[in-house]
Design a protein around this motif. Structure first.
Motif, PDB file in Angstrom:
ATOM      1  N   GLY A  59       0.921  -1.054  -0.137  1.00  0.00           N
ATOM      2  CA  GLY A  59       0.157  -0.033  -0.193  1.00  0.00           C
ATOM      3  C   GLY A  59       1.039   1.200  -0.068  1.00  0.00           C
ATOM      4  O   GLY A  59       2.141   1.154   0.699  1.00  0.00           O
ATOM      5  N   SER A  60       0.401   2.290  -0.609  1.00  0.00           N
ATOM      6  CA  SER A  60       1.159   3.292  -0.692  1.00  0.00           C
ATOM      7  C   SER A  60       1.369   4.044   0.614  1.00  0.00           C
ATOM      8  O   SER A  60       2.198   4.791   0.887  1.00  0.00           O
ATOM      9  CB  SER A  60       0.735   4.467  -1.526  1.00  0.00           C
ATOM     10  N   VAL A  61       0.449   3.824   1.699  1.00  0.00           N
ATOM     11  CA  VAL A  61       0.681   4.262   3.196  1.00  0.00           C
ATOM     12  C   VAL A  61       1.748   3.803   3.730  1.00  0.00           C
ATOM     13  O   VAL A  61       2.428   4.356   4.668  1.00  0.00           O
ATOM     14  CB  VAL A  61      -0.764   3.869   3.761  1.00  0.00           C
ATOM     15  N   PHE A  85      -5.191  14.244   2.814  1.00  0.00           N
ATOM     16  CA  PHE A  85      -5.162  12.713   3.170  1.00  0.00           C
ATOM     17  C   PHE A  85      -4.557  12.735   4.657  1.00  0.00           C
ATOM     18  O   PHE A  85      -3.560  12.870   4.772  1.00  0.00           O
ATOM     19  CB  PHE A  85      -4.338  11.985   2.108  1.00  0.00           C
ATOM     20  N   TYR A  88      -0.591  11.404   6.198  1.00  0.00           N
ATOM     21  CA  TYR A  88       0.539  12.230   6.526  1.00  0.00           C
ATOM     22  C   TYR A  88       0.586  12.544   7.914  1.00  0.00           C
ATOM     23  O   TYR A  88       1.592  12.419   8.558  1.00  0.00           O
ATOM     24  CB  TYR A  88       0.605  13.195   5.606  1.00  0.00           C
ATOM     25  N   ALA A 128      -1.038  15.936  -1.765  1.00  0.00           N
ATOM     26  CA  ALA A 128      -1.930  14.929  -2.623  1.00  0.00           C
ATOM     27  C   ALA A 128      -2.509  15.535  -3.853  1.00  0.00           C
ATOM     28  O   ALA A 128      -2.942  16.679  -3.625  1.00  0.00           O
ATOM     29  CB  ALA A 128      -3.049  14.607  -1.702  1.00  0.00           C
ATOM     30  N   ASN A 132      -7.066  14.378  -1.654  1.00  0.00           N
ATOM     31  CA  ASN A 132      -8.193  13.595  -0.992  1.00  0.00           C
ATOM     32  C   ASN A 132      -8.793  14.260   0.324  1.00  0.00           C
ATOM     33  O   ASN A 132      -7.615  14.410   1.088  1.00  0.00           O
ATOM     34  CB  ASN A 132      -7.788  12.193  -0.787  1.00  0.00           C
ATOM     35  N   ASP A 159       1.708  12.898  -4.254  1.00  0.00           N
ATOM     36  CA  ASP A 159       0.994  11.593  -3.761  1.00  0.00           C
ATOM     37  C   ASP A 159      -0.035  11.665  -5.025  1.00  0.00           C
ATOM     38  O   ASP A 159      -1.241  12.150  -4.913  1.00  0.00           O
ATOM     39  CB  ASP A 159       0.294  11.568  -2.348  1.00  0.00           C
ATOM     40  N   ALA A 161      -2.294   9.132  -6.048  1.00  0.00           N
ATOM     41  CA  ALA A 161      -3.158   7.852  -5.870  1.00  0.00           C
ATOM     42  C   ALA A 161      -4.022   7.881  -7.078  1.00  0.00           C
ATOM     43  O   ALA A 161      -4.615   7.023  -7.265  1.00  0.00           O
ATOM     44  CB  ALA A 161      -3.464   7.801  -4.548  1.00  0.00           C
ATOM     45  N   TYR A 162      -4.560   9.062  -7.352  1.00  0.00           N
ATOM     46  CA  TYR A 162      -5.849   8.950  -8.391  1.00  0.00           C
ATOM     47  C   TYR A 162      -5.318   9.645  -9.640  1.00  0.00           C
ATOM     48  O   TYR A 162      -6.246   9.888 -10.586  1.00  0.00           O
ATOM     49  CB  TYR A 162      -6.895  10.165  -7.635  1.00  0.00           C
ATOM     50  N   SER A 189      -0.549   4.524  -6.413  1.00  0.00           N
ATOM     51  CA  SER A 189      -1.052   3.192  -5.844  1.00  0.00           C
ATOM     52  C   SER A 189      -1.772   2.185  -6.758  1.00  0.00           C
ATOM     53  O   SER A 189      -2.173   2.780  -7.577  1.00  0.00           O
ATOM     54  CB  SER A 189      -2.232   3.875  -4.953  1.00  0.00           C
ATOM     55  N   SER A 191      -4.557   0.808  -5.352  1.00  0.00           N
ATOM     56  CA  SER A 191      -5.836   0.584  -4.839  1.00  0.00           C
ATOM     57  C   SER A 191      -6.995   1.235  -5.397  1.00  0.00           C
ATOM     58  O   SER A 191      -8.087   1.065  -5.107  1.00  0.00           O
ATOM     59  CB  SER A 191      -5.485   1.055  -3.362  1.00  0.00           C
ATOM     60  N   LYS A 192      -6.514   2.095  -6.274  1.00  0.00           N
ATOM     61  CA  LYS A 192      -7.674   3.064  -6.794  1.00  0.00           C
ATOM     62  C   LYS A 192      -8.175   2.533  -8.135  1.00  0.00           C
ATOM     63  O   LYS A 192      -8.975   1.597  -8.121  1.00  0.00           O
ATOM     64  CB  LYS A 192      -7.297   4.512  -6.685  1.00  0.00           C
ATOM     65  N   ARG A 200      -3.422  -4.546  -1.113  1.00  0.00           N
ATOM     66  CA  ARG A 200      -2.164  -3.665  -0.608  1.00  0.00           C
ATOM     67  C   ARG A 200      -0.950  -3.583  -1.302  1.00  0.00           C
ATOM     68  O   ARG A 200       0.054  -4.415  -1.063  1.00  0.00           O
ATOM     69  CB  ARG A 200      -1.988  -4.311   0.942  1.00  0.00           C
ATOM     70  N   ILE A 201      -1.035  -2.898  -2.151  1.00  0.00           N
ATOM     71  CA  ILE A 201       0.337  -2.456  -3.061  1.00  0.00           C
ATOM     72  C   ILE A 201       0.289  -1.237  -3.586  1.00  0.00           C
ATOM     73  O   ILE A 201      -0.826  -0.559  -4.063  1.00  0.00           O
ATOM     74  CB  ILE A 201       0.508  -3.649  -4.181  1.00  0.00           C
TER      75      ILE A 201
HETATM   76  C1  LIG Z   1      -4.155  10.440  -1.703  1.00  0.00           C
HETATM   77  C2  LIG Z   1      -4.329   9.021  -0.882  1.00  0.00           C
HETATM   78  N1  LIG Z   1      -2.888   8.587  -0.981  1.00  0.00           N
HETATM   79  C3  LIG Z   1      -2.798   7.294  -0.625  1.00  0.00           C
HETATM   80  C4  LIG Z   1      -3.970   6.427  -0.310  1.00  0.00           C
HETATM   81  C5  LIG Z   1      -3.703   5.301   0.097  1.00  0.00           C
HETATM   82  O1  LIG Z   1      -3.404   3.952  -0.592  1.00  0.00           O
HETATM   83  P1  LIG Z   1      -3.026   2.742  -0.563  1.00  0.00           P
HETATM   84  O2  LIG Z   1      -4.299   1.814  -0.649  1.00  0.00           O
HETATM   85  O3  LIG Z   1      -1.964   2.472  -1.540  1.00  0.00           O
HETATM   86  O4  LIG Z   1      -2.159   2.711   0.874  1.00  0.00           O
HETATM   87  C6  LIG Z   1      -5.346   7.063  -0.407  1.00  0.00           C
HETATM   88  C7  LIG Z   1      -6.452   6.236  -0.087  1.00  0.00           C
HETATM   89  O5  LIG Z   1      -7.512   6.495   0.092  1.00  0.00           O
HETATM   90  C8  LIG Z   1      -5.081   8.259  -0.817  1.00  0.00           C
HETATM   91  O6  LIG Z   1      -6.694   8.803  -0.827  1.00  0.00           O
END
Ligand SMILES: Cc1ncc(COP(=O)(O)O)c(C=O)c1O
Length: 336
Positions: A59-61, A85, A88, A128, A132, A159, A161-162, A189, A191-192, A200-201
């Protein structure tokens, strides 16, 4: 219950990823590779870098956490935005680092708002983009202007992710900027839009020396066996990604227009969710409760410390129509 609270891909994931998992699931008694070379090479090829510039994490987290653990020392500081997000600030607090939260400007992470928080103690900045929960973006020009002003000793993390949902042509070509600004770290990510949240990657593209420092701190075998297999297959399915992005854009416009027509305050988004703000918390609660009672779970931003706001993941056409019907049918009740 239809879940529209975590910005997952409502179209699932690529059938190629499912097929890849099916082929490999009997091997789960084996450890994964210590270094997921095949996936790193695939990502390196996609972005025109070398595999030494790629980091993957559960996961990027996990990568956000790793960046803080690796690069922020005692007394150093982190900067991000309020209404962004939550991870952080959460990881900064977990590792007992001071984190400054710059205000948004018209619900955007305007980089110039970060400048007054920068000091000799600043080590990491998180932006971000799209943001988000607001779904807004900053442009290439804005990001470059900011990078020019920031010391190369400070790591700036965008970041993204989207990113794959964005259709605004002003969106940064961050991979181009990274060639000029090696202190820029790009976080992505699976995940999206790739629809692999449950596996989780996530990954980051960054300068080789930073990548090697980050790798040293990673927990061995933390990436599970099936996630890298699925991610490689998912990267190959460009059709699925394009279809998800197009459908999302269409459905976003539908939902946005309907919400507006119903008298709400939706923010136009470049991601797969819409942020709605309210004048009164009681009005917001009524909308949340009504949708919940009708089988639709959205995100009350109160859980992230933001009153008077909701975030709705853009779902499939039938779901968005259902939201419209529910809100329309009960509009007199909601507005009281
Ligand atoms: C801006 C942002 N970064 C990272 C993530 C987390 O992604 P991941 O599922 O890869 O940990 C999210 C998840 O909602 C997000 O909104």
């Amino acid at each position: 219950m239809i879940k529209l609270s975590s910005n997952e891909n409502c179209y699932g994931c690529s059938p190629l990823a499912i097929e890849a998992i099916r082929k490999k699931y009997k091997d789960v008694h084996l450890y994964p590779e210590l270094n997921p070379v095949a996936l790193k090479e695939k990502l390196a090829e996609k972005y025109g870098v070398t595999s030494k510039n790629v980091i993957v994490g559960a996961g990027s987290v996990r990568i956000i956490d790793g960046l803080i653990q690796t690069f922020v020392g005692q007394g150093d500081e982190i900067i991000t935005f309020e209404k962004s997000f939550v991870a952080y600030g959460q990881f900064a607090a977990l590792h007992k680092h001071k984190c400054h939260f710059a205000p948004l400007k018209e619900l955007r992470c305007a980089p110039e708002n970060l400048l007054s928080f920068i000091s000799k103690k600043t080590r990491l900045i998180f932006i971000a983009n799209p943001n988000n929960p607001t779904g807004t973006i900053i442009s290439h020009a804005e990001l470059e202007k900011f990078l020019k002003k920031v010391s190369k000793k400070i790591i700036v993390v965008v970041d993204e992710a989207y990113a794959e949902y964005v259709n605004d042509p002003c969106y940064p070509h961050s991979f181009e900027l990274q060639k000029k600004y090696p202190n820029l770290v790009i976080l992505r990510s699976f995940s999206k839009i790739y629809g692999l949240a449950g596996l989780r990657i996530g990954y980051a593209i960054l300068e080789e020396k930073l990548a090697s420092q980050l790798t040293e701190g990673q927990i061995p075998f933390s990436l599970n066996y099936l996630s890298s297999v699925a991610a490689i297959a998912a990267l190959e399915d460009e059709f699925f990604i394009a279809r998800s992005a197009n459908e999302n854009a269409e459905q976003h416009d539908y939902l946005y227009q309907k919400l507006k027509k119903l008298g709400y305050n939706p923010i136009p988004s470049q991601a797969n969710f819409i942020y709605l703000w309210f004048d009164k918390d009681s009005e917001k609660k009524k909308v949340y409760d009504l949708l919940f009672q009708n089988g639709i779970m959205i995100c009350d931003m109160k859980i992230f410390g933001q009153e008077k706001a909701l975030r709705i993941t853009v779902g499939e056409s039938s779901v968005n129509k259902k939201i419209n019907v529910i809100l329309n049918t009960f509009k007199f009740l909601l507005r009281k």
